[in-house]
Design an enzyme around this catalytic site. Sequence first.
Site, short mmCIF file in Angstrom:
data_model
loop_
_atom_site.label_atom_id
_atom_site.label_comp_id
_atom_site.label_asym_id
_atom_site.label_seq_id
_atom_site.Cartn_x
_atom_site.Cartn_y
_atom_site.Cartn_z
N HIS A 235 -7.31 -6.34 0.46
CA HIS A 235 -6.08 -5.23 0.47
C HIS A 235 -5.18 -5.69 1.37
CE1 HIS A 235 -4.27 -1.43 -0.18
NE2 HIS A 235 -4.09 -0.99 1.05
N SER B 144 0.77 -1.04 -0.04
CA SER B 144 -0.09 -0.07 -0.05
C SER B 144 0.96 1.16 0.07
CB SER B 144 -1.01 -0.09 1.33
OG SER B 144 -2.19 0.77 0.90
N ASP C 134 -9.77 -6.34 -3.45
CA ASP C 134 -9.30 -5.07 -2.81
C ASP C 134 -10.43 -3.79 -2.94
OD1 ASP C 134 -7.70 -3.05 -1.93
OD2 ASP C 134 -5.88 -3.79 -2.70
#
Length: 291
Positions: A271, A109, A243
């Site tokens: 995610h 991320s 996600d």
Amino acid sequence: MVSTQGSEASPAPGFPAQVARLRGHDLSYVDTGSGSTLLFIHGLLGSHDNWTHLVDRLDNTHRVVIPDLFGHGASAKPVGDYSLGSHAAILRDLIDHLGIAKVVLVGHSLGGGIAMQFCYLFPERVEALVLVASGGLGRTVSPLLRSATLPGAELVLPVIASSWVRERVETVGKAVRGLGWRPSTDVSAAWKGFTSLSDGESRRAFLATTRGVIDPGGQTVSARGQLVSAERLRTLVIWGTRDRMIPVGHARRAHEVFPNAQVVLFEDAGHFPHLDQPDRFASALEEFLHH
């Protein structure tokens, strides 16, 4: 903001954390194993806890270094620069401190964005790159994160992160779990990160970090056109097909930056594919490293 004091930090389960004094502040990290170095970089509101379940699988053949970024976990939360470049420079300082010449970067991320910035700033220090549900590959991002960039977020966040609200949400959660509901990995990880915002220092660091990469319309930082050596960089991209934070379509855009990247999609993962499907994640990583 207050820096952590002394030379000890909260330990990861089975892996005692160490502390490096970098630029006048304490950075907490886990360092274990030997061999070529894997440097794991967590995402927004994350910590080394997001990765330590993989250590036993990897540290027999690699040195594994897992820091808490400044503003996160047990590391200091100083007033200052929380840009991608600043985070990347601190990680460079960390590997200098540890005497490590080159690393394989594994970024999730926000950590993926930091990893790409590291590649841009310090290409000679990078052996390979692994991006996990990474930022920096497209504009779209969850409305939850975009809301943190709106005016007044500084006033709203202390209320919704207060102990009063958190205790009531946890009470409701216990009740519905008693009825058979089980939170997804994404929900559990997001809630754990959200509870870290109970103090003002963490909230300030969170807002500064978020606003450095996101505005009300989405992500503001893109790697496209920035990494001139991307064609030569061995790259693995892993994404969950479910996600909802950063859509899986961004995984396909990775080839616009890294033409030779290997892209692996985890069906039914969200995610946090490294938490949803840890065995598959470790296998994909090991195969990439040993190819």
